[in-house]
Design an enzyme around this catalytic site. Structure first.
Site, short mmCIF file in Angstrom:
data_model
loop_
_atom_site.label_atom_id
_atom_site.label_comp_id
_atom_site.label_asym_id
_atom_site.label_seq_id
_atom_site.Cartn_x
_atom_site.Cartn_y
_atom_site.Cartn_z
N LYS A 125 9.95 -0.78 -4.20
CA LYS A 125 8.68 -1.23 -3.63
C LYS A 125 8.57 -0.76 -2.18
O LYS A 125 9.57 -0.53 -1.51
CB LYS A 125 8.62 -2.77 -3.64
CG LYS A 125 8.43 -3.41 -4.99
CD LYS A 125 8.35 -4.93 -4.84
CE LYS A 125 8.24 -5.63 -6.18
NZ LYS A 125 7.00 -5.36 -6.92
N ARG B 297 9.31 -8.43 -17.43
CA ARG B 297 9.04 -8.44 -18.87
C ARG B 297 10.29 -8.06 -19.66
O ARG B 297 10.42 -8.45 -20.83
CB ARG B 297 7.86 -7.51 -19.18
CG ARG B 297 8.10 -6.06 -18.89
CD ARG B 297 6.82 -5.24 -18.81
NE ARG B 297 6.10 -5.46 -17.55
CZ ARG B 297 4.91 -4.94 -17.26
NH1 ARG B 297 4.28 -4.18 -18.14
NH2 ARG B 297 4.34 -5.17 -16.10
N1 BES Z 1 7.32 -9.34 -9.38
C1 BES Z 1 6.40 -8.27 -9.53
C2 BES Z 1 4.98 -8.76 -9.67
C3 BES Z 1 4.33 -9.38 -8.47
C4 BES Z 1 4.00 -8.62 -7.37
C5 BES Z 1 4.01 -10.72 -8.50
C6 BES Z 1 3.39 -9.20 -6.30
C7 BES Z 1 3.37 -11.30 -7.43
C8 BES Z 1 3.07 -10.53 -6.32
C9 BES Z 1 6.73 -7.48 -10.80
O1 BES Z 1 8.06 -7.38 -11.12
C10 BES Z 1 6.22 -6.09 -10.56
O2 BES Z 1 6.74 -5.45 -9.69
N2 BES Z 1 5.21 -5.69 -11.34
C11 BES Z 1 4.62 -4.43 -11.20
C12 BES Z 1 4.56 -3.80 -12.57
C13 BES Z 1 4.23 -2.33 -12.57
C14 BES Z 1 5.37 -1.54 -11.98
C15 BES Z 1 3.96 -1.89 -14.00
C16 BES Z 1 3.25 -4.60 -10.59
O3 BES Z 1 2.57 -5.58 -10.92
O4 BES Z 1 2.86 -3.79 -9.78
MN MN Z 2 9.01 -5.76 -10.15
#
Ligand code: BES
Ligand code: MN
Ligand code: ZN
Length: 467
Positions: free
Chosen positions: A243, A317
């Site tokens: 990230k 997931r």
């Molecule tokens: N934990 C994050 C989702 C999240 C981000 C929740 C910000 C609340 C605030 C999750 O693991 C994630 O990184 N999801 C990605 C998925 C994508 C890479 C397909 C997302 O939502 O960007």
């Molecule tokens: Mn994630």
């Protein structure tokens, strides 16, 4: 870690000061005579939402307060009272029945503070006398469940690793004489939790991945079985698909789903709901090391479906796939999962309204109705079958990052979970935010409990009424 503040809400105490709930431009003459009306006028108190005016007594001491309710009183607004009223013992006037009880619970929720990392903890708290006839113990259990979830989320990842989550789970289990089993590290492979192992294996040895399973009342096969499942990513760096700084900043909260499942599980057991209960928490750190899982890898899963990794940041997931599959082995009548699963959920509905996914219209209606009744809202979103193809893989049975064309990231993540959800009973998934980004009195910035009260109310109605 119990996080009970029994002092916030007290039953039937004498010597309290009144907080008068006043509608916009509502009459003031009944509230202490002409002096109150004059004082209110001098301070331009009109009863607009959230307006607070302290009333002085003849000796200059605090004698009461006026609290604006606007066009109609929202019990949740009483959260602000816990943060704003001067320390002392208060009672609500001008609100009755279930509204008064909801306001009293809101007051207890508003009294939450997280000051573990401060040299000087905050000052004295104000207290509220519960309305007559209210089940104060039940309300405090609910408030404590919400406080537990918030405190777990607020605690930095360094101090809320997989082991700390396990420790809290053990405390919760032992308090209710429930069984607990923890499978950790390499043993996850032996026990067939390959996806949880793959996501968590890059963490340092003291923070190895684990699955935590609590069982309660399991010998009572006459009772319906409820499974609660939570995403416990103690810190989500994104893994190798790392990230950016802004996206990573709050990822200590990525165990919010686990915190919610444990808090709700504790509440179900403390309330002695007539159910069998299984709580499943997958606790991992999505870390980066030479041993991290990679984009392009194909993981096995407990269910036997293979998963192509398009993005290591879609890790929640993956661990839920194994945990939901495990839940299914108990043949649950009802499964609820909680996960800070996607950023897309927040884009769809913002931070305060958690998306609810279920194919079962009855369960959806029960949850939405319970959410309205206890002022803990949810919003139904579709498991839109037209987007199922977005998680097809060229290489494996399914992929973890949906194709760009489907766009609706929270929906496609839910569709992924659906592939692994229990086949018995009904299943609902909540893509919670678990965070309040907007600091206001009674709503500090930080961990937020979402849908715990709604789910508890739904479970209580669904399973107590018939018995
Ligand atoms: N934990 C994050 C989702 C999240 C981000 C929740 C910000 C609340 C605030 C999750 O693991 C994630 O990184 N999801 C990605 C998925 C994508 C890479 C397909 C997302 O939502 O960007
Ligand atoms: Mn994630
Ligand atoms: Zn995550």
């Amino acid at each position: 870690m119990s996080v009970l503040h029994p002092e916030l809400l007290v039953a039937g105490a004498a010597g309290s000061l009144p907080v008068h709930i006043v509608l916009k431009d509502g009459p003031l003459d009944g509230l202490g005579g002409a002096a109150t009306a004059a004082w209110a006028g001098a301070h331009e108190f009109t009863g607009k939402t959230g307006q607070l005016l302290i009333l002085p007594g003849p000796d200059g001491a605090v004698a009461g307060a006026l609290f604006g309710a606007g066009e109609s009183f929202d019990p949740n607004s009483a959260r602000a009272l816990a943060a704003r009223l001067p320390a002392g013992l208060w009672r609500l006037e001008g609100v009755n029945g279930t509204e008064a009880e909801a306001a009293a619970l809101a007051f207890a929720l508003g009294g939450y503070r997280f000051d573990r990392y401060r040299a000087r903890p905050g000052g004295e708290r104000s207290q509220l006398v519960a309305p007559k006839g209210m089940d104060v113990a039940a309300a405090l259990r609910i408030a404590a469940a919400c406080a537990l979830a918030r405190e777990m989320v607020d605690t930095p990842a360094a101090d809320m690793g997989p082991l700390q989550i396990e420790t809290i789970a053990r405390e919760i289990a032992s308090e209710s004489k429930a069984t607990i089993a923890v499978t950790e590290g390499e043993a996850l492979l032996e026990a067939n939790y390959p996806a949880i192992h793959a996501v968590g294996r890059a963490a340092s040895p003291a923070r190895q991945p684990r699955i935590i399973e609590i069982g309660w009342n399991l010998d009572r096969t006459d009772l319906p079985l409820v499974a609660l499942v939570g995403k416990g990513v103690v810190f989500d760096s994104g893994g190798l698909n790392i990230k950016g700084g802004a996206g990573m900043r709050n990822m200590k909260k990525d165990m919010g789903g686990a915190a919610h499942a444990l808090a709700l599980g504790r509440l179900v057991m403390q309330s002695k709901l007539p159910v069998r209960l299984v709580v499943l928490v997958a606790a991992v750190e999505n870390a980066i090391s030479a041993d991290a899982f990679r984009p392009g890898d194909v993981l096995n899963s407990r269910k036997g479906l293979t998963i192509e990794i398009g993005n290591t940041d879609a890790e929640g997931r993956l661990i839920l796939a194994d945990a939901l599959c495990r839940a299914g082995e108990h043949k649950p009548d009802l499964t609820l999962d909680f996960a800070t699963l996607t950023g897309a959920a927040r884009i769809a509905l913002g931070p305060d309204l958690p998306p609810l996914y279920t194919e079962d219209d009855t369960l959806a209606d029960e949850l939405l109705e319970a959410g309205r009744a206890v002022h803990d809202p949810l919003w139904r979103m579709p498991l839109w079958s037209g987007y199922r193809a977005s998680i097809d893989s060229e290489l494996a049975d399914v992929r973890n990052d949906s194709a760009a064309w489907a766009q609706a990231g929270s929906v496609t993540a839910a569709l992924f979970l659906q592939r692994f959800a229990p086949e018995t009973g009904v299943w609902a998934h909540m893509d919670i935010f678990a965070w309040n980004p907007r600091a206001r009195p009674g709503w500090p910035e930080g961990g937020a409990a979402q849908a715990i009260r709604a789910c508890h109310a739904m479970l209580a109605r669904r399973y107590s009424a018939a018995r």
